[in-house]
Design a protein around this motif. Structure first.
Motif, PDB file in Angstrom:
ATOM      1  N   VAL A 193       0.826  -1.206   0.000  1.00 40.25           N
ATOM      2  CA  VAL A 193       0.000   0.000   0.000  1.00 40.25           C
ATOM      3  C   VAL A 193       0.857   1.250   0.000  1.00 40.25           C
ATOM      4  CG1 VAL A 193      -1.695   1.328   1.345  1.00 40.25           C
ATOM      5  CG2 VAL A 193      -1.892  -1.157   1.194  1.00 40.25           C
ATOM      6  N   GLN A 194       1.939   1.222   0.804  1.00 39.39           N
ATOM      7  CA  GLN A 194       2.712   2.445   1.019  1.00 39.39           C
ATOM      8  C   GLN A 194       4.075   2.081   1.595  1.00 39.39           C
ATOM      9  OE1 GLN A 194       1.049   4.789   4.214  1.00 39.39           O
ATOM     10  NE2 GLN A 194       1.693   6.676   3.226  1.00 39.39           N
ATOM     11  N   VAL A 195       5.091   2.842   1.184  1.00 39.12           N
ATOM     12  CA  VAL A 195       6.426   2.738   1.772  1.00 39.12           C
ATOM     13  C   VAL A 195       6.826   4.136   2.203  1.00 39.12           C
ATOM     14  CG1 VAL A 195       8.845   2.120   1.394  1.00 39.12           C
ATOM     15  CG2 VAL A 195       7.048   0.832   0.224  1.00 39.12           C
ATOM     16  N   ILE A 196       7.121   4.286   3.503  1.00 36.43           N
ATOM     17  CA  ILE A 196       7.580   5.578   4.023  1.00 36.43           C
ATOM     18  C   ILE A 196       8.765   5.319   4.935  1.00 36.43           C
ATOM     19  CG2 ILE A 196       7.043   7.561   5.480  1.00 36.43           C
ATOM     20  CD1 ILE A 196       4.219   7.448   4.568  1.00 36.43           C
ATOM     21  N   GLY A 197       9.904   5.868   4.581  1.00 40.27           N
ATOM     22  CA  GLY A 197      11.102   5.675   5.400  1.00 40.27           C
ATOM     23  C   GLY A 197      11.445   4.209   5.521  1.00 40.27           C
ATOM     24  N   THR A 198      11.524   3.722   6.752  1.00 40.56           N
ATOM     25  CA  THR A 198      11.866   2.320   6.990  1.00 40.56           C
ATOM     26  C   THR A 198      10.634   1.443   7.148  1.00 40.56           C
ATOM     27  OG1 THR A 198      11.972   2.659   9.383  1.00 40.56           O
ATOM     28  CG2 THR A 198      14.032   2.936   8.147  1.00 40.56           C
ATOM     29  N   LYS A 199       9.437   2.026   6.994  1.00 41.28           N
ATOM     30  CA  LYS A 199       8.202   1.272   7.208  1.00 41.28           C
ATOM     31  C   LYS A 199       7.424   1.106   5.911  1.00 41.28           C
ATOM     32  CE  LYS A 199       7.919   2.765  11.939  1.00 41.28           C
ATOM     33  NZ  LYS A 199       7.249   3.561  12.922  1.00 41.28           N
ATOM     34  N   PHE A 200       6.644   0.029   5.881  1.00 39.77           N
ATOM     35  CA  PHE A 200       5.748  -0.184   4.750  1.00 39.77           C
ATOM     36  C   PHE A 200       4.471  -0.851   5.237  1.00 39.77           C
ATOM     37  CE2 PHE A 200       8.531  -3.892   4.781  1.00 39.77           C
ATOM     38  CZ  PHE A 200       7.681  -4.969   4.575  1.00 39.77           C
ATOM     39  N   VAL A 201       3.427  -0.730   4.418  1.00 35.13           N
ATOM     40  CA  VAL A 201       2.105  -1.231   4.771  1.00 35.13           C
ATOM     41  C   VAL A 201       1.656  -2.231   3.707  1.00 35.13           C
ATOM     42  CG1 VAL A 201      -0.310  -0.590   5.161  1.00 35.13           C
ATOM     43  CG2 VAL A 201       1.522   0.937   5.909  1.00 35.13           C
ATOM     44  N   LEU A 202       1.121  -3.368   4.177  1.00 35.24           N
ATOM     45  CA  LEU A 202       0.587  -4.404   3.300  1.00 35.24           C
ATOM     46  C   LEU A 202      -0.892  -4.605   3.580  1.00 35.24           C
ATOM     47  CD1 LEU A 202       3.310  -7.193   3.579  1.00 35.24           C
ATOM     48  CD2 LEU A 202       3.017  -5.541   1.726  1.00 35.24           C
ATOM     49  N   TYR A 203      -1.636  -4.983   2.538  1.00 33.22           N
ATOM     50  CA  TYR A 203      -3.067  -5.269   2.671  1.00 33.22           C
ATOM     51  C   TYR A 203      -3.391  -6.570   1.954  1.00 33.22           C
ATOM     52  CZ  TYR A 203      -8.055  -5.242   1.671  1.00 33.22           C
ATOM     53  OH  TYR A 203      -9.367  -5.613   1.568  1.00 33.22           O
ATOM     54  N   ARG A 204      -4.205  -7.377   2.580  1.00 30.62           N
ATOM     55  CA  ARG A 204      -4.777  -8.554   1.937  1.00 30.62           C
ATOM     56  C   ARG A 204      -6.142  -8.811   2.558  1.00 30.62           C
ATOM     57  NH1 ARG A 204      -1.659 -13.851   2.794  1.00 30.62           N
ATOM     58  NH2 ARG A 204      -2.921 -13.943   4.664  1.00 30.62           N
ATOM     59  N   GLU A 205      -7.144  -8.921   1.705  1.00 34.40           N
ATOM     60  CA  GLU A 205      -8.504  -9.182   2.191  1.00 34.40           C
ATOM     61  C   GLU A 205      -8.533 -10.540   2.884  1.00 34.40           C
ATOM     62  OE1 GLU A 205     -13.068  -9.457   0.485  1.00 34.40           O
ATOM     63  OE2 GLU A 205     -11.413  -9.138  -0.898  1.00 34.40           O
ATOM     64  N   SER A 206      -9.161 -10.583   4.040  1.00 31.56           N
ATOM     65  CA  SER A 206      -9.292 -11.829   4.791  1.00 31.56           C
ATOM     66  C   SER A 206     -10.337 -12.718   4.134  1.00 31.56           C
ATOM     67  CB  SER A 206      -9.716 -11.533   6.236  1.00 31.56           C
ATOM     68  OG  SER A 206      -9.971 -12.736   6.917  1.00 31.56           O
ATOM     69  N   HIS A 207     -10.081 -14.017   4.139  1.00 39.25           N
ATOM     70  CA  HIS A 207     -11.039 -14.966   3.582  1.00 39.25           C
ATOM     71  C   HIS A 207     -11.976 -15.512   4.651  1.00 39.25           C
ATOM     72  CE1 HIS A 207      -9.052 -14.731  -0.206  1.00 39.25           C
ATOM     73  NE2 HIS A 207      -7.894 -15.048   0.344  1.00 39.25           N
ATOM     74  N   ASN A 208     -11.805 -15.026   5.878  1.00 40.11           N
ATOM     75  CA  ASN A 208     -12.650 -15.453   6.987  1.00 40.11           C
ATOM     76  C   ASN A 208     -13.986 -14.720   6.893  1.00 40.11           C
ATOM     77  OD1 ASN A 208     -13.901 -16.019   9.402  1.00 40.11           O
ATOM     78  ND2 ASN A 208     -12.144 -15.501  10.679  1.00 40.11           N
ATOM     79  N   LYS A 209     -15.021 -15.427   6.502  1.00 41.81           N
ATOM     80  CA  LYS A 209     -16.343 -14.806   6.295  1.00 41.81           C
ATOM     81  C   LYS A 209     -16.991 -14.349   7.599  1.00 41.81           C
ATOM     82  CE  LYS A 209     -17.261 -17.358   2.054  1.00 41.81           C
ATOM     83  NZ  LYS A 209     -16.668 -16.412   1.184  1.00 41.81           N
ATOM     84  N   GLU A 210     -16.531 -14.878   8.728  1.00 40.84           N
ATOM     85  CA  GLU A 210     -17.106 -14.513  10.019  1.00 40.84           C
ATOM     86  C   GLU A 210     -16.380 -13.343  10.681  1.00 40.84           C
ATOM     87  OE1 GLU A 210     -17.448 -18.019  12.406  1.00 40.84           O
ATOM     88  OE2 GLU A 210     -18.442 -19.127  10.813  1.00 40.84           O
ATOM     89  N   LYS A 211     -15.345 -12.847  10.041  1.00 38.76           N
ATOM     90  CA  LYS A 211     -14.577 -11.731  10.593  1.00 38.76           C
ATOM     91  C   LYS A 211     -15.475 -10.509  10.673  1.00 38.76           C
ATOM     92  CE  LYS A 211     -10.185  -9.383   9.700  1.00 38.76           C
ATOM     93  NZ  LYS A 211     -10.169  -8.785  10.955  1.00 38.76           N
ATOM     94  N   LYS A 212     -15.575  -9.937  11.858  1.00 45.43           N
ATOM     95  CA  LYS A 212     -16.516  -8.834  12.087  1.00 45.43           C
ATOM     96  C   LYS A 212     -15.936  -7.464  11.732  1.00 45.43           C
ATOM     97  CE  LYS A 212     -19.100 -11.319  15.497  1.00 45.43           C
ATOM     98  NZ  LYS A 212     -19.470 -11.558  16.833  1.00 45.43           N
ATOM     99  N   ASP A 213     -14.624  -7.327  11.756  1.00 46.06           N
ATOM    100  CA  ASP A 213     -14.026  -6.012  11.513  1.00 46.06           C
ATOM    101  C   ASP A 213     -13.310  -5.957  10.166  1.00 46.06           C
ATOM    102  OD1 ASP A 213     -12.114  -7.800  12.339  1.00 46.06           O
ATOM    103  OD2 ASP A 213     -11.026  -6.371  13.580  1.00 46.06           O
ATOM    104  N   LYS A 214     -13.928  -6.532   9.148  1.00 49.27           N
ATOM    105  CA  LYS A 214     -13.351  -6.515   7.806  1.00 49.27           C
ATOM    106  C   LYS A 214     -13.269  -5.074   7.284  1.00 49.27           C
ATOM    107  CE  LYS A 214     -14.342  -9.635   4.706  1.00 49.27           C
ATOM    108  NZ  LYS A 214     -13.095 -10.306   4.447  1.00 49.27           N
ATOM    109  N   ILE A 215     -12.259  -4.828   6.513  1.00 47.76           N
ATOM    110  CA  ILE A 215     -12.111  -3.529   5.862  1.00 47.76           C
ATOM    111  C   ILE A 215     -12.956  -3.545   4.589  1.00 47.76           C
ATOM    112  CG2 ILE A 215     -10.511  -1.975   4.695  1.00 47.76           C
ATOM    113  CD1 ILE A 215      -8.326  -3.060   6.587  1.00 47.76           C
ATOM    114  N   VAL A 216     -13.814  -2.569   4.463  1.00 46.32           N
ATOM    115  CA  VAL A 216     -14.646  -2.454   3.270  1.00 46.32           C
ATOM    116  C   VAL A 216     -14.052  -1.343   2.422  1.00 46.32           C
ATOM    117  CG1 VAL A 216     -16.957  -1.989   2.370  1.00 46.32           C
ATOM    118  CG2 VAL A 216     -16.677  -3.226   4.534  1.00 46.32           C
TER     119      VAL A 216
END
Length: 109
Positions: free
Chosen positions: A75-98
């Motif tokens: 998703v993003q690289v800033i300095g020494t940090k980076f962010v990754l995203y992957r949609e969860s396949h757990n259908k019961e996950k309550k806090d999914k990112i929409v």
């Protein structure tokens, strides 16, 4: 899954409040790091990682390699940090990112 610019912006905003949960050191990206990343992505969908100064990879290289090996999106690289995203396949996950969807423009007639 290819993220749109609006989706990347949405994920960057969500990532601001995240703590770093995975660190990549001089050993690089081995099986243990991949396993930890996969578990974290399945549980959280969005994770922030950090590349230590002793690492042999740049943050951008680490982001690209870990994204490829975990089938996630960088998703993003800033300095020494980076962010990754992957949609969860757990259908019961309550806090999914929409993610926002881009509206298609009507085709001209």
């Amino acid at each position: 899954m290819e993220l749109t610019s609006k989706q990347r912006a949405q994920l960057r905003a969500l990532a601001n409040g995240l703590d770093t949960i995975l660190q990549i050191g001089k050993e690089g990206i081995g099986d243990n790091v991949i396993q930890q990343a996969n578990e974290a992505l399945e549980a959280r969908e969005l994770i922030k990682c950090r590349v230590l100064e002793s690492a042999m990879l740049t943050p951008r290289e680490a982001c690209q390699e870990l994204a490829r090996r975990t089938r996630s999106e960088g998703v993003q690289v800033i300095g020494t940090k980076f962010v990754l995203y992957r949609e969860s396949h757990n259908k019961e996950k309550k806090d999914k990112i929409v993610l926002v969807k881009d509206r298609k423009k009507p085709s001209p007639k």
